[in-house]
Design a protein around this motif. Structure first.
Motif, mmCIF file in Angstrom:
data_model
loop_
_atom_site.group_PDB
_atom_site.id
_atom_site.type_symbol
_atom_site.label_atom_id
_atom_site.label_comp_id
_atom_site.label_asym_id
_atom_site.label_seq_id
_atom_site.Cartn_x
_atom_site.Cartn_y
_atom_site.Cartn_z
ATOM 1 N N TRP A 24 0.839 -1.202 0.000
ATOM 2 C CA TRP A 24 0.000 0.000 0.000
ATOM 3 C C TRP A 24 0.872 1.249 0.000
ATOM 4 C CZ3 TRP A 24 0.148 2.977 4.583
ATOM 5 C CH2 TRP A 24 0.622 2.333 5.727
ATOM 6 N N ALA A 25 0.292 2.329 -0.494
ATOM 7 C CA ALA A 25 1.005 3.599 -0.622
ATOM 8 C C ALA A 25 1.190 4.220 0.759
ATOM 9 C CB ALA A 25 0.240 4.553 -1.535
ATOM 10 N N THR A 26 2.396 4.055 1.304
ATOM 11 C CA THR A 26 2.661 4.565 2.647
ATOM 12 C C THR A 26 2.941 6.063 2.653
ATOM 13 O OG1 THR A 26 5.050 4.181 2.561
ATOM 14 C CG2 THR A 26 3.662 2.337 3.310
ATOM 15 N N GLY A 27 3.292 6.600 1.505
ATOM 16 C CA GLY A 27 3.636 8.017 1.447
ATOM 17 C C GLY A 27 4.949 8.310 2.150
ATOM 18 N N SER A 28 5.733 7.275 2.372
ATOM 19 C CA SER A 28 7.010 7.420 3.065
ATOM 20 C C SER A 28 8.028 6.518 2.375
ATOM 21 C CB SER A 28 6.869 7.033 4.547
ATOM 22 O OG SER A 28 6.665 5.643 4.685
ATOM 23 N N ASP A 29 9.195 6.426 2.972
ATOM 24 C CA ASP A 29 10.220 5.548 2.399
ATOM 25 C C ASP A 29 10.166 4.150 3.015
ATOM 26 O OD1 ASP A 29 11.212 6.154 4.871
ATOM 27 O OD2 ASP A 29 13.169 6.841 4.180
ATOM 28 N N CYS A 30 8.959 3.707 3.317
ATOM 29 C CA CYS A 30 8.731 2.374 3.869
ATOM 30 C C CYS A 30 7.764 1.611 2.970
ATOM 31 C CB CYS A 30 8.143 2.470 5.272
ATOM 32 S SG CYS A 30 9.257 3.204 6.475
ATOM 33 N N TYR A 31 7.773 0.303 3.136
ATOM 34 C CA TYR A 31 6.847 -0.574 2.423
ATOM 35 C C TYR A 31 5.962 -1.278 3.433
ATOM 36 C CZ TYR A 31 9.905 0.058 -1.599
ATOM 37 O OH TYR A 31 10.635 0.605 -2.621
ATOM 38 N N GLY A 32 4.676 -1.332 3.113
ATOM 39 C CA GLY A 32 3.735 -2.044 3.954
ATOM 40 C C GLY A 32 2.822 -2.893 3.098
ATOM 41 N N GLY A 33 2.336 -3.986 3.659
ATOM 42 C CA GLY A 33 1.424 -4.811 2.879
ATOM 43 C C GLY A 33 0.928 -6.036 3.605
ATOM 44 N N TRP A 34 0.275 -6.905 2.823
ATOM 45 C CA TRP A 34 -0.391 -8.086 3.350
ATOM 46 C C TRP A 34 -0.392 -9.197 2.322
ATOM 47 C CZ3 TRP A 34 -3.225 -3.489 2.417
ATOM 48 C CH2 TRP A 34 -3.300 -2.609 3.506
ATOM 49 N N ILE A 35 -0.880 -10.358 2.739
ATOM 50 C CA ILE A 35 -1.139 -11.483 1.839
ATOM 51 C C ILE A 35 -2.625 -11.806 1.924
ATOM 52 C CG2 ILE A 35 -0.750 -13.953 1.449
ATOM 53 C CD1 ILE A 35 2.073 -13.574 2.596
ATOM 54 N N THR A 36 -3.241 -12.018 0.761
ATOM 55 C CA THR A 36 -4.640 -12.447 0.698
ATOM 56 C C THR A 36 -4.758 -13.583 -0.308
ATOM 57 O OG1 THR A 36 -5.257 -10.935 -1.087
ATOM 58 C CG2 THR A 36 -5.503 -10.115 1.193
ATOM 59 N N LYS A 37 -5.917 -14.200 -0.350
ATOM 60 C CA LYS A 37 -6.197 -15.173 -1.397
ATOM 61 C C LYS A 37 -6.305 -14.421 -2.727
ATOM 62 C CE LYS A 37 -8.778 -18.124 1.739
ATOM 63 N NZ LYS A 37 -10.135 -18.525 2.162
ATOM 64 N N VAL A 56 -12.460 2.505 -1.365
ATOM 65 C CA VAL A 56 -13.303 2.939 -0.241
ATOM 66 C C VAL A 56 -12.451 3.615 0.838
ATOM 67 C CG1 VAL A 56 -14.759 2.135 1.676
ATOM 68 C CG2 VAL A 56 -15.087 1.199 -0.636
ATOM 69 N N LEU A 57 -11.292 3.030 1.140
ATOM 70 C CA LEU A 57 -10.436 3.565 2.203
ATOM 71 C C LEU A 57 -9.586 4.748 1.748
ATOM 72 C CD1 LEU A 57 -9.345 0.184 3.802
ATOM 73 C CD2 LEU A 57 -11.002 1.838 4.708
ATOM 74 N N GLY A 58 -9.530 4.986 0.448
ATOM 75 C CA GLY A 58 -8.768 6.125 -0.063
ATOM 76 C C GLY A 58 -7.262 5.941 0.037
ATOM 77 N N VAL A 59 -6.816 4.690 0.003
ATOM 78 C CA VAL A 59 -5.390 4.358 0.054
ATOM 79 C C VAL A 59 -5.106 3.421 -1.104
ATOM 80 C CG1 VAL A 59 -3.545 3.296 1.396
ATOM 81 C CG2 VAL A 59 -5.352 4.560 2.568
ATOM 82 N N GLU A 60 -4.111 3.751 -1.915
ATOM 83 C CA GLU A 60 -3.820 2.907 -3.061
ATOM 84 C C GLU A 60 -3.150 1.619 -2.621
ATOM 85 O OE1 GLU A 60 -1.601 2.989 -7.409
ATOM 86 O OE2 GLU A 60 -1.403 4.721 -6.094
ATOM 87 N N PHE A 61 -3.711 0.492 -3.055
ATOM 88 C CA PHE A 61 -3.125 -0.831 -2.871
ATOM 89 C C PHE A 61 -2.639 -1.286 -4.241
ATOM 90 C CE2 PHE A 61 -6.563 -2.207 0.486
ATOM 91 C CZ PHE A 61 -6.157 -1.207 1.346
ATOM 92 N N ARG A 62 -1.496 -1.936 -4.254
ATOM 93 C CA ARG A 62 -0.989 -2.557 -5.476
ATOM 94 C C ARG A 62 -0.526 -3.962 -5.158
ATOM 95 N NH1 ARG A 62 3.408 1.676 -7.845
ATOM 96 N NH2 ARG A 62 2.027 3.465 -8.142
ATOM 97 N N THR A 63 -0.593 -4.820 -6.171
ATOM 98 C CA THR A 63 -0.050 -6.155 -5.989
ATOM 99 C C THR A 63 1.467 -6.053 -5.920
ATOM 100 O OG1 THR A 63 -0.121 -6.499 -8.392
ATOM 101 C CG2 THR A 63 -1.994 -7.328 -7.108
ATOM 102 N N GLY A 64 2.090 -7.060 -5.306
ATOM 103 C CA GLY A 64 3.514 -7.042 -5.035
ATOM 104 C C GLY A 64 4.403 -7.021 -6.256
ATOM 105 N N ASP A 65 3.845 -7.288 -7.424
ATOM 106 C CA ASP A 65 4.645 -7.183 -8.641
ATOM 107 C C ASP A 65 4.741 -5.738 -9.128
ATOM 108 O OD1 ASP A 65 1.900 -7.221 -9.294
ATOM 109 O OD2 ASP A 65 2.291 -8.052 -11.286
ATOM 110 N N MET A 66 4.097 -4.829 -8.413
ATOM 111 C CA MET A 66 4.157 -3.399 -8.721
ATOM 112 C C MET A 66 4.436 -2.585 -7.452
ATOM 113 S SD MET A 66 1.006 -2.972 -11.420
ATOM 114 C CE MET A 66 -0.256 -3.406 -10.225
#
Length: 164
Positions: A126-139, A152-162
């Motif tokens: 997800w777009a942290t807006g900082s020099d960090c990376y954050g994310g999750w794993i889903t099905k 809905v949350l107003g935060v850009e999520f991208r798959t890990g290949d991007m």
């Protein structure tokens, strides 16, 4: 917090906890407690919900690492992947300092994404807006829903290949 955001956050917790209802309930309770504590401070600012989500999911169902912390990234993603019985192959049995010093979090994220994808899972960031990376794993079957939650949350999520 709107009921739309509340429902989206609860659903995000369900997806990233891979339907582990006990973890969802614990993280939702921690989320509400932290949100209420932030709302109680004297500030008029609405708390940034994604940062509360990060705090209550970190190293349990999410990762958050500095842009150059390849060691923490590999450790946290391995921990998350273990929950779905997937072993990440970083190209060596035990990534050593030389390997980790000569790669980047985005490169590692792309490698983990590809391997998880073969097993029916998606690594997100997800777009942290900082020099960090954050994310999750889903099905992987939940990819479209994750993109909807991102809106809905107003935060850009991208798959890990991007990676961001």
């Amino acid at each position: 917090m709107s009921t739309t955001n509340e429902a989206a956050i609860k659903r995000l917790l369900e997806l990233i906890n891979l339907d582990d209802h006990a973890a969802v309930e614990a993280q939702w309770a921690a989320f509400e407690e932290e949100r209420d504590a932030q709302n109680d401070d004297e500030s008029d600012d609405e708390p940034e919900l994604i940062w509360i989500i990060k705090d209550v999911t970190d190293w349990e169902s999410g990762f958050f690492v500095d842009w150059k912390d390849t060691e923490s990234f590999t450790a946290s993603v391995e921990t998350l992947a273990e929950r779905v019985d997937v072993s990440i192959d970083w190209g060596m049995d035990d990534p050593d300092d030389e390997f980790l010093d000569n790669t980047s979090v985005p490169d590692l994220m792309e490698a983990a994404f590809e391997q998880l994808r073969k097993h029916g899972y998606t690594l997100w960031n997800w777009a942290t807006g900082s020099d960090c990376y954050g994310g999750w794993i889903t099905k992987s079957t939940d990819d479209e829903e994750m993109l909807g939650l991102s809106e809905v949350l107003g935060v850009e999520f991208r798959t890990g290949d991007m990676p961001f």
